[in-house]
Scaffold this motif. Structure first.
Motif, PDB file in Angstrom:
ATOM      1  N   GLY A 165       0.788  -1.229   0.000  1.00 45.22           N
ATOM      2  CA  GLY A 165       0.000   0.000   0.000  1.00 45.22           C
ATOM      3  C   GLY A 165       0.819   1.278   0.000  1.00 45.22           C
ATOM      4  O   GLY A 165       0.264   2.367  -0.171  1.00 45.22           O
ATOM      5  N   GLN A 166       2.121   1.192   0.207  1.00 42.72           N
ATOM      6  CA  GLN A 166       2.961   2.384   0.202  1.00 42.72           C
ATOM      7  C   GLN A 166       3.091   2.958  -1.201  1.00 42.72           C
ATOM      8  O   GLN A 166       2.927   2.257  -2.200  1.00 42.72           O
ATOM      9  CB  GLN A 166       4.354   2.086   0.760  1.00 42.72           C
ATOM     10  N   MET A 167       3.390   4.265  -1.256  1.00 41.73           N
ATOM     11  CA  MET A 167       3.561   4.952  -2.530  1.00 41.73           C
ATOM     12  C   MET A 167       5.004   5.401  -2.701  1.00 41.73           C
ATOM     13  O   MET A 167       5.646   5.838  -1.744  1.00 41.73           O
ATOM     14  CB  MET A 167       2.658   6.183  -2.590  1.00 41.73           C
ATOM     15  N   ILE A 168       5.508   5.291  -3.926  1.00 38.91           N
ATOM     16  CA  ILE A 168       6.814   5.828  -4.283  1.00 38.91           C
ATOM     17  C   ILE A 168       6.588   6.983  -5.243  1.00 38.91           C
ATOM     18  O   ILE A 168       5.858   6.848  -6.223  1.00 38.91           O
ATOM     19  CB  ILE A 168       7.701   4.773  -4.948  1.00 38.91           C
ATOM     20  N   ARG A 169       7.196   8.126  -4.964  1.00 35.52           N
ATOM     21  CA  ARG A 169       7.020   9.300  -5.802  1.00 35.52           C
ATOM     22  C   ARG A 169       8.258   9.531  -6.659  1.00 35.52           C
ATOM     23  O   ARG A 169       9.366   9.602  -6.147  1.00 35.52           O
ATOM     24  CB  ARG A 169       6.767  10.523  -4.932  1.00 35.52           C
ATOM     25  N   LEU A 170       8.055   9.644  -7.975  1.00 38.46           N
ATOM     26  CA  LEU A 170       9.134   9.973  -8.903  1.00 38.46           C
ATOM     27  C   LEU A 170       8.861  11.354  -9.472  1.00 38.46           C
ATOM     28  O   LEU A 170       7.972  11.539 -10.310  1.00 38.46           O
ATOM     29  CB  LEU A 170       9.242   8.941 -10.032  1.00 38.46           C
ATOM     30  N   SER A 171       9.597  12.323  -8.967  1.00 34.53           N
ATOM     31  CA  SER A 171       9.380  13.708  -9.351  1.00 34.53           C
ATOM     32  C   SER A 171       9.667  13.932 -10.835  1.00 34.53           C
ATOM     33  O   SER A 171      10.663  13.456 -11.381  1.00 34.53           O
ATOM     34  CB  SER A 171      10.281  14.616  -8.503  1.00 34.53           C
ATOM     35  N   GLY A 172       8.758  14.654 -11.492  1.00 34.32           N
ATOM     36  CA  GLY A 172       8.969  15.043 -12.874  1.00 34.32           C
ATOM     37  C   GLY A 172       8.650  14.002 -13.917  1.00 34.32           C
ATOM     38  O   GLY A 172       8.918  14.210 -15.100  1.00 34.32           O
ATOM     39  N   HIS A 173       8.065  12.857 -13.523  1.00 34.44           N
ATOM     40  CA  HIS A 173       7.744  11.805 -14.487  1.00 34.44           C
ATOM     41  C   HIS A 173       6.255  11.752 -14.829  1.00 34.44           C
ATOM     42  O   HIS A 173       5.788  10.777 -15.407  1.00 34.44           O
ATOM     43  CB  HIS A 173       8.205  10.450 -13.951  1.00 34.44           C
ATOM     44  N   GLY A 174       5.525  12.819 -14.456  1.00 36.34           N
ATOM     45  CA  GLY A 174       4.110  12.879 -14.800  1.00 36.34           C
ATOM     46  C   GLY A 174       3.892  13.626 -16.101  1.00 36.34           C
ATOM     47  O   GLY A 174       4.746  13.606 -16.995  1.00 36.34           O
ATOM     48  N   GLU A 175       2.764  14.311 -16.197  1.00 36.04           N
ATOM     49  CA  GLU A 175       2.450  15.053 -17.412  1.00 36.04           C
ATOM     50  C   GLU A 175       3.430  16.204 -17.592  1.00 36.04           C
ATOM     51  O   GLU A 175       3.769  16.911 -16.639  1.00 36.04           O
ATOM     52  CB  GLU A 175       1.018  15.603 -17.342  1.00 36.04           C
ATOM     53  N   ILE A 176       3.887  16.408 -18.823  1.00 30.38           N
ATOM     54  CA  ILE A 176       4.813  17.494 -19.138  1.00 30.38           C
ATOM     55  C   ILE A 176       4.070  18.561 -19.921  1.00 30.38           C
ATOM     56  O   ILE A 176       3.455  18.287 -20.960  1.00 30.38           O
ATOM     57  CB  ILE A 176       6.012  16.974 -19.959  1.00 30.38           C
ATOM     58  N   LEU A 177       4.126  19.811 -19.421  1.00 35.11           N
ATOM     59  CA  LEU A 177       3.496  20.936 -20.096  1.00 35.11           C
ATOM     60  C   LEU A 177       4.573  21.841 -20.680  1.00 35.11           C
ATOM     61  O   LEU A 177       5.571  22.121 -20.020  1.00 35.11           O
ATOM     62  CB  LEU A 177       2.632  21.732 -19.116  1.00 35.11           C
ATOM     63  N   GLU A 178       4.366  22.272 -21.891  1.00 38.16           N
ATOM     64  CA  GLU A 178       5.354  23.149 -22.518  1.00 38.16           C
ATOM     65  C   GLU A 178       5.458  24.461 -21.741  1.00 38.16           C
ATOM     66  O   GLU A 178       4.466  25.146 -21.502  1.00 38.16           O
ATOM     67  CB  GLU A 178       4.954  23.439 -23.974  1.00 38.16           C
ATOM     68  N   GLY A 179       6.665  24.782 -21.301  1.00 32.29           N
ATOM     69  CA  GLY A 179       6.888  25.995 -20.530  1.00 32.29           C
ATOM     70  C   GLY A 179       6.419  25.907 -19.097  1.00 32.29           C
ATOM     71  O   GLY A 179       6.382  26.905 -18.375  1.00 32.29           O
ATOM     72  N   GLY A 180       6.057  24.695 -18.649  1.00 33.17           N
ATOM     73  CA  GLY A 180       5.566  24.532 -17.285  1.00 33.17           C
ATOM     74  C   GLY A 180       6.390  23.541 -16.496  1.00 33.17           C
ATOM     75  O   GLY A 180       7.455  23.097 -16.920  1.00 33.17           O
ATOM     76  N   VAL A 181       5.899  23.204 -15.323  1.00 32.72           N
ATOM     77  CA  VAL A 181       6.562  22.260 -14.440  1.00 32.72           C
ATOM     78  C   VAL A 181       5.921  20.889 -14.607  1.00 32.72           C
ATOM     79  O   VAL A 181       4.693  20.776 -14.540  1.00 32.72           O
ATOM     80  CB  VAL A 181       6.436  22.710 -12.962  1.00 32.72           C
ATOM     81  N   PRO A 182       6.709  19.828 -14.851  1.00 32.14           N
ATOM     82  CA  PRO A 182       6.110  18.494 -15.032  1.00 32.14           C
ATOM     83  C   PRO A 182       5.502  17.970 -13.741  1.00 32.14           C
ATOM     84  O   PRO A 182       5.950  18.297 -12.635  1.00 32.14           O
ATOM     85  CB  PRO A 182       7.307  17.631 -15.464  1.00 32.14           C
ATOM     86  N   GLY A 183       4.476  17.168 -13.898  1.00 31.91           N
ATOM     87  CA  GLY A 183       3.876  16.521 -12.736  1.00 31.91           C
ATOM     88  C   GLY A 183       4.738  15.365 -12.264  1.00 31.91           C
ATOM     89  O   GLY A 183       5.834  15.132 -12.780  1.00 31.91           O
ATOM     90  N   ASP A 184       4.246  14.635 -11.295  1.00 33.63           N
ATOM     91  CA  ASP A 184       5.003  13.532 -10.713  1.00 33.63           C
ATOM     92  C   ASP A 184       4.336  12.194 -11.026  1.00 33.63           C
ATOM     93  O   ASP A 184       3.152  12.134 -11.367  1.00 33.63           O
ATOM     94  CB  ASP A 184       5.122  13.697  -9.194  1.00 33.63           C
ATOM     95  N   LEU A 185       5.115  11.142 -10.873  1.00 33.05           N
ATOM     96  CA  LEU A 185       4.602   9.784 -11.029  1.00 33.05           C
ATOM     97  C   LEU A 185       4.537   9.138  -9.658  1.00 33.05           C
ATOM     98  O   LEU A 185       5.517   9.156  -8.908  1.00 33.05           O
ATOM     99  CB  LEU A 185       5.515   8.972 -11.946  1.00 33.05           C
ATOM    100  N   TYR A 186       3.384   8.588  -9.324  1.00 33.84           N
ATOM    101  CA  TYR A 186       3.206   7.900  -8.047  1.00 33.84           C
ATOM    102  C   TYR A 186       3.014   6.409  -8.321  1.00 33.84           C
ATOM    103  O   TYR A 186       2.149   6.021  -9.109  1.00 33.84           O
ATOM    104  CB  TYR A 186       2.001   8.457  -7.294  1.00 33.84           C
ATOM    105  N   VAL A 187       3.817   5.604  -7.678  1.00 33.93           N
ATOM    106  CA  VAL A 187       3.770   4.156  -7.859  1.00 33.93           C
ATOM    107  C   VAL A 187       3.247   3.531  -6.568  1.00 33.93           C
ATOM    108  O   VAL A 187       3.888   3.618  -5.519  1.00 33.93           O
ATOM    109  CB  VAL A 187       5.164   3.586  -8.194  1.00 33.93           C
TER     110      VAL A 187
END
Length: 294
Positions: A165-187
């Motif tokens: 049930g634990q979550m691992i967060r990978l910063s910057g591996h989510g949605e990428i927006l042009e000129g913006g900050v990418p989201g994160d990936l949660y596993v």
């Protein structure tokens, strides 16, 4: 007029690092997605930080008590183009996932001169691990394919001792927006149950059934641990419910703060097997033991 220094809890001569540190602390406490968070106080702290973290805005605020357009307090601040209600962050659903909001200061520090930084959506995936993989850790690759991200493969390093049930967060591996900050990936981790082992903290627990004669006279039992087969010595006169410890056969740990590393222990709870029926010969032996006061 709002006192931004008082809101962040810093002195007027506070350094940029002290201002940033104060905001990180408040953001971690008040972020709406955190348990016990406070949206109003979070926005207030974000507003204060956006002014005090910028030299020009801070100087203007110190001199005139406002920022931009000659207004006062919040009005002057909003006229500079900042809207604290619309950061574009989407952390919904992860409020209890151990999410660390400390990096909000880095994101908000780029919001100057009316320019708002947009943030991509976070993405969640699930992976299943064997019990042994969860204890010792494992490297995995997952394929992300969602409406927010084109199909891509991401490597994940699962640390030892992770729980179901634990979550691992990978910063910057989510949605990428042009000129913006990418989201994160949660596993999200799902751990398959082991046939006889269970995890409690850094220790492993199991039950072992022994015969009555083995408990009375002592015995050596072969145990299949996660490290392979080990020999367990059952002492003479072992009682039902006795717990035996095998040192260093538990969960690996590495405490970064103290620098200590090692492994927990394996605890084995003894259960004495009582036969449902006795042969005539066995019954006679037991009756003889009874006469001896045993």
């Amino acid at each position: 007029m709002k006192d931004y220094y008082k809101i962040l809890g810093v002195n007027k001569d506070a350094s940029e690092e002290e201002v940033k540190k104060a905001f990180r602390k408040l953001a971690h406490v008040y972020h709406p997605d955190k348990s016990g968070g406070n949206e109003a106080k979070f926005k207030e702290a974000s507003e204060a930080y956006s002014v005090l973290s910028d030299k020009k805005k801070r100087a203007q605020y110190d001199a005139f008590g406002s920022v931009g357009g000659g207004g006062t307090g919040t009005g002057g601040f909003r006229s500079a183009g900042f809207d604290p209600s619309g950061f574009g962050f989407d952390f919904s659903g992860f409020g209890n996932a151990g999410f660390d909001t400390g990096d909000l200061g880095d994101i908000l520090s780029s919001i100057f001169g009316g320019r708002r930084v947009r943030r991509g959506r976070d993405i969640a995936v699930d992976i299943e691990l064997s019990f042994q993989e969860s204890i010792f850790g494992v490297d995995r690759k997952v394929v992300i394919n969602s409406k927010f991200v084109k199909q891509k493969e991401v490597s994940i390093s699962v640390p030892p001792g992770i729980d179901d049930g634990q979550m691992i967060r990978l910063s910057g591996h989510g949605e990428i927006l042009e000129g913006g900050v990418p989201g994160d990936l949660y596993v999200k981790i799902h751990v398959r149950k082991h046939p006889y082992l269970r995890k409690e903290g850094y220790n492993l627990i199991m039950d072992l059934v022994v015969k009555l004669t083995e408990a009375l006279l002592g015995a050596e039992k072969n145990i299949h641990s996660l490290d392979g087969e080990i020999t367990l010595k059952v002492p003479v006169g072992t009682k039902h419910g006795t717990i035996l410890r095998v040192k260093g056969k538990g969960v690996p740990y590495n405490h970064a703060n103290s620098g200590k590393s090692g492994r927990g222990d394996l605890y084995i709870r003894i259960s004495i097997q009582i036969p449902d029926k006795l042969s005539k010969e066995a019954r006679k032996v037991v009756e003889d033991l009874k006469k001896l006061g045993l």
